[in-house]
Design an enzyme around this catalytic site. Sequence first.
Site, PDB file in Angstrom:
ATOM      1  N   SER A   1       1.617   9.835   7.136  1.00 28.01           N
ATOM      2  CA  SER A   1       0.841   9.601   5.917  1.00 28.01           C
ATOM      3  C   SER A   1      -0.382   8.721   6.227  1.00 28.01           C
ATOM      4  O   SER A   1      -1.242   9.120   6.993  1.00 28.01           O
ATOM      5  CB  SER A   1       1.744   8.982   4.854  1.00 28.01           C
ATOM      6  OG  SER A   1       1.089   8.905   3.622  1.00 28.01           O
TER       7      SER A   1
ATOM      8  N   ASP B   1     -20.346  -2.806   0.348  1.00 28.38           N
ATOM      9  CA  ASP B   1     -20.622  -3.091   1.767  1.00 28.38           C
ATOM     10  C   ASP B   1     -19.351  -2.920   2.609  1.00 28.38           C
ATOM     11  O   ASP B   1     -18.682  -3.876   2.969  1.00 28.38           O
ATOM     12  CB  ASP B   1     -21.188  -4.505   1.946  1.00 28.38           C
ATOM     13  CG  ASP B   1     -20.269  -5.583   1.379  1.00 28.38           C
ATOM     14  OD1 ASP B   1     -19.543  -5.289   0.403  1.00 28.38           O
ATOM     15  OD2 ASP B   1     -20.270  -6.705   1.911  1.00 28.38           O
TER      16      ASP B   1
ATOM     17  N   HIS C   1       6.229  15.445   1.558  1.00 24.88           N
ATOM     18  CA  HIS C   1       5.415  14.454   2.255  1.00 24.88           C
ATOM     19  C   HIS C   1       6.237  13.608   3.230  1.00 24.88           C
ATOM     20  O   HIS C   1       5.705  13.100   4.216  1.00 24.88           O
ATOM     21  CB  HIS C   1       4.729  13.558   1.226  1.00 24.88           C
ATOM     22  CG  HIS C   1       3.728  12.623   1.802  1.00 24.88           C
ATOM     23  ND1 HIS C   1       2.504  13.029   2.291  1.00 24.88           N
ATOM     24  CD2 HIS C   1       3.764  11.276   1.979  1.00 24.88           C
ATOM     25  CE1 HIS C   1       1.833  11.984   2.731  1.00 24.88           C
ATOM     26  NE2 HIS C   1       2.565  10.909   2.560  1.00 24.88           N
TER      27      HIS C   1
END
Length: 434
Positions: free
Chosen positions: A150, A357, A410
Amino acid sequence: MTAEPEPDPGYPLRGLWITEQRVTAPLDWAAPDGRTVEVFAREVVDPERRAEELPLLLFLQGGPGGRSPRPLDRSGWLGEALDHYRVVLLDQRGTGRSSPIDGAVMTALGSGPAGAELLALHRADSIVADAEHLRRTVYGGRRWATLGQSYGGFVTLTYLSRAPEALTGCYVTGGLPGLPPDAAEVYRRTYPRVAARNREFYRRHPGDAELAAAVADLLAEDDVRLPDGDRLTVHRFQSLGLDLGMKPGPERLHWLLEDAFAAPGRLSDTFLEQVMVRTSNTGSPLFWTLQESIYAHGAGGPTGWAAQRERAHHPEFAPDARPLFFTGEMAYPWMTTEIRALHPFHAACEELAARTDWPPLYDLDRLAANEVPVVAALYHDDLYVDFHLQLATAARVGNTQVWITNEHEHDGLASGRVFSRLRELMRDRGGERR
């Protein structure tokens, strides 16, 4: 930096030999003379082979904010790995025993900007720098393979972008990020998949639609409290859908709903306790608080609570919609105000959502020219990491082969068969680099 501790002699544990490794690393790798953190890893090897110079396999845990597995025996993928490797289970910084971040740490910082700066230093770029420090310090600079589950796959691509010379091969399971990453795009693709999974859940358990609606109606009308004192709101109840992408997550949700009511109009203590445990995030506060920041990349702009913005386009997820749809792996602003363990993260998370940023996580040119062999399991019906985004990414990373399957969810790595299949693919392609 402080001197490193003496090597741990290790100890046996049900067919495993465990050695604990610790190194001290800069909190900010761009300012190495400043504050430090401890990085912890647990090395696991077959007891009868612990004196051998076996190849190294670094396991990169899912998350963000997930600590490495605490093995109990040789079951699952670990058993397969121990036939071939010395396995290094890294607690990624801020988790487990690697200078963990919790509410007390965030409270002590005293401001949103300071908290945001700390959390921003716990992304994949810092994790890779820590891993490189561990590899050089403890393992004498020996190259290693990686297994990324994952979010561990996201970290893998950062590793390939920054230090591919350290890697002999990379295995990825359900974790190739979109390139370049875009949180808004992730959630545009995620909501329809989660809606389909809800429909399938109610098709299999039609009586649960009435139960879920009854719970939601009660929560909308009454001030229902969890055992820790938090109010249980409808949207917190909906967040239980995170489990729908695992096996046997739908069954766990089904049995939880069965226990919902102790009497008409009154939720059971069993139900409330389980909801608290499953939604409190006490043990992994970085999971929700860094959930969208893992997609922030260079000049891509702020994540801006992307999941919340996208939810406005999907009225089927409204708290008063029926059938009630559960949500998935989506972070929302309410979490840091309604979940007790996340209260101290509130100001920092607001700062992170607005931040512009960000350092880049991936070098797209370097990934395109990659020569490290990569094999990746892509789960066709993955609820969390979009299959089509993963497939597109695989085409942009050199020397990558994918295995596409809908046999697993998953968390398919837990079966052990997934890693075995990936090792077969790696072997058939000539094996890892040596």
